[in-house]
Design a protein around this motif. Sequence first.
Motif, PDB file in Angstrom:
ATOM      1  N   ARG A  30      -1.403   8.740  10.587  1.00  0.00           N
ATOM      2  CA  ARG A  30      -2.866   8.001   9.865  1.00  0.00           C
ATOM      3  C   ARG A  30      -3.500   9.160   9.796  1.00  0.00           C
ATOM      4  NH1 ARG A  30      -5.079   3.564  11.534  1.00  0.00           N
ATOM      5  NH2 ARG A  30      -3.634   1.707  11.910  1.00  0.00           N
ATOM      6  N   LEU A  51      -3.692   2.443   6.326  1.00  0.00           N
ATOM      7  CA  LEU A  51      -5.131   1.810   6.062  1.00  0.00           C
ATOM      8  C   LEU A  51      -5.220   0.810   5.142  1.00  0.00           C
ATOM      9  CD1 LEU A  51      -8.324   4.432   6.433  1.00  0.00           C
ATOM     10  CD2 LEU A  51      -7.436   2.149   7.941  1.00  0.00           C
ATOM     11  N   GLU A  54      -3.920  -2.277   5.739  1.00  0.00           N
ATOM     12  CA  GLU A  54      -4.861  -2.668   6.403  1.00  0.00           C
ATOM     13  C   GLU A  54      -6.112  -3.563   5.747  1.00  0.00           C
ATOM     14  OE1 GLU A  54      -6.468  -0.148   9.732  1.00  0.00           O
ATOM     15  OE2 GLU A  54      -3.587  -0.287  10.664  1.00  0.00           O
ATOM     16  N   LEU A  55      -6.319  -2.209   4.412  1.00  0.00           N
ATOM     17  CA  LEU A  55      -7.735  -3.323   3.555  1.00  0.00           C
ATOM     18  C   LEU A  55      -7.545  -3.597   2.593  1.00  0.00           C
ATOM     19  CD1 LEU A  55      -8.741   0.497   3.961  1.00  0.00           C
ATOM     20  CD2 LEU A  55     -10.061  -1.918   5.250  1.00  0.00           C
ATOM     21  N   HIS A  56      -5.980  -2.939   2.315  1.00  0.00           N
ATOM     22  CA  HIS A  56      -5.618  -4.305   1.365  1.00  0.00           C
ATOM     23  C   HIS A  56      -4.697  -5.129   0.362  1.00  0.00           C
ATOM     24  CE1 HIS A  56      -8.823  -1.354  -0.796  1.00  0.00           C
ATOM     25  NE2 HIS A  56      -7.978   0.003  -0.339  1.00  0.00           N
ATOM     26  N   GLU A  60      -0.725  -4.072  -2.280  1.00  0.00           N
ATOM     27  CA  GLU A  60      -1.039  -2.702  -2.324  1.00  0.00           C
ATOM     28  C   GLU A  60       0.068  -1.690  -2.301  1.00  0.00           C
ATOM     29  OE1 GLU A  60      -3.334   0.637  -4.712  1.00  0.00           O
ATOM     30  OE2 GLU A  60      -3.337  -1.660  -4.624  1.00  0.00           O
ATOM     31  N   LYS A 102      -6.710   2.385  -4.282  1.00  0.00           N
ATOM     32  CA  LYS A 102      -7.942   1.637  -4.343  1.00  0.00           C
ATOM     33  C   LYS A 102      -8.762   2.454  -3.510  1.00  0.00           C
ATOM     34  CE  LYS A 102      -6.973  -2.814  -5.382  1.00  0.00           C
ATOM     35  NZ  LYS A 102      -6.395  -4.229  -5.522  1.00  0.00           N
ATOM     36  N   ASP A 103      -9.636   2.238  -3.118  1.00  0.00           N
ATOM     37  CA  ASP A 103     -10.993   3.019  -2.194  1.00  0.00           C
ATOM     38  C   ASP A 103     -10.664   3.246  -0.507  1.00  0.00           C
ATOM     39  OD1 ASP A 103     -12.826   5.041  -1.212  1.00  0.00           O
ATOM     40  OD2 ASP A 103     -14.206   3.456  -1.445  1.00  0.00           O
ATOM     41  N   LEU A 104      -9.460   4.087   0.408  1.00  0.00           N
ATOM     42  CA  LEU A 104      -9.562   3.305   1.225  1.00  0.00           C
ATOM     43  C   LEU A 104     -11.190   4.491   2.715  1.00  0.00           C
ATOM     44  CD1 LEU A 104      -6.619   6.009   1.241  1.00  0.00           C
ATOM     45  CD2 LEU A 104      -6.958   2.450   1.731  1.00  0.00           C
ATOM     46  N   ARG A 105     -12.176   3.860   1.912  1.00  0.00           N
ATOM     47  CA  ARG A 105     -13.145   4.721   2.909  1.00  0.00           C
ATOM     48  C   ARG A 105     -13.612   3.073   3.685  1.00  0.00           C
ATOM     49  NH1 ARG A 105     -16.763   8.168  -1.184  1.00  0.00           N
ATOM     50  NH2 ARG A 105     -15.802   6.564  -2.664  1.00  0.00           N
ATOM     51  N   GLN A 106     -14.064   3.669   5.140  1.00  0.00           N
ATOM     52  CA  GLN A 106     -15.101   2.306   5.220  1.00  0.00           C
ATOM     53  C   GLN A 106     -16.853   2.199   4.703  1.00  0.00           C
ATOM     54  OE1 GLN A 106     -13.300   0.904   7.320  1.00  0.00           O
ATOM     55  NE2 GLN A 106     -11.519   1.704   7.224  1.00  0.00           N
ATOM     56  N   GLU A 109     -19.366   5.375   5.702  1.00  0.00           N
ATOM     57  CA  GLU A 109     -18.369   6.257   6.289  1.00  0.00           C
ATOM     58  C   GLU A 109     -19.259   7.535   4.646  1.00  0.00           C
ATOM     59  OE1 GLU A 109     -13.810   7.982   5.835  1.00  0.00           O
ATOM     60  OE2 GLU A 109     -14.089   5.664   5.945  1.00  0.00           O
TER      61      GLU A 109
END
Length: 151
Positions: A30, A51, A54-56, A60, A102-106, A109
């Motif tokens: 993490r 992430l 979780e995000l993609h 991915e 791919k972009d991991l920013r929330q 952020e």
Amino acid sequence: MNEQELQQLVEHISITVFRKPFRHCATFNRRLRTAGGRYHLNSHNLDFNPLVLELHGPDELEKVVKHELCHYHLHLDGRGYQHRDADFRRLLKESGGSRFVKDLRQVGEVAPPKWLYGCSACGQMYPRKRRINLKKYVCGKCKGKLRLKIE
């Protein structure tokens, strides 16, 4: 997905795509902020950013696993394992791994700009995160003199 399932996924991809076994540890980390994964040169272990999953989603994550396994197998074979090496680029293309994650920013952020500069001639505004040398730079629109704006 837990760490045991991640380990099984990495071993499965290694055997099916690269036709070589993965004999080290694959874990979630993490603390990774912008990277999708990391290959450790000394221990040969792999870290993955949760992430990505979780995000993609799992597709991915599979591409990131292939990317890190390219580093892993090339390094153990004594071939070029760095991003700039032709061996790495060729194997990455053959395996179908992703070159960039791919972009991991929330959302929200990204830090807002700290400095605001304006052109004294045309009024063009330049928000910046870092200070700039006003003696060195001019307005890109009209070549006018820049001034620090105080909000």
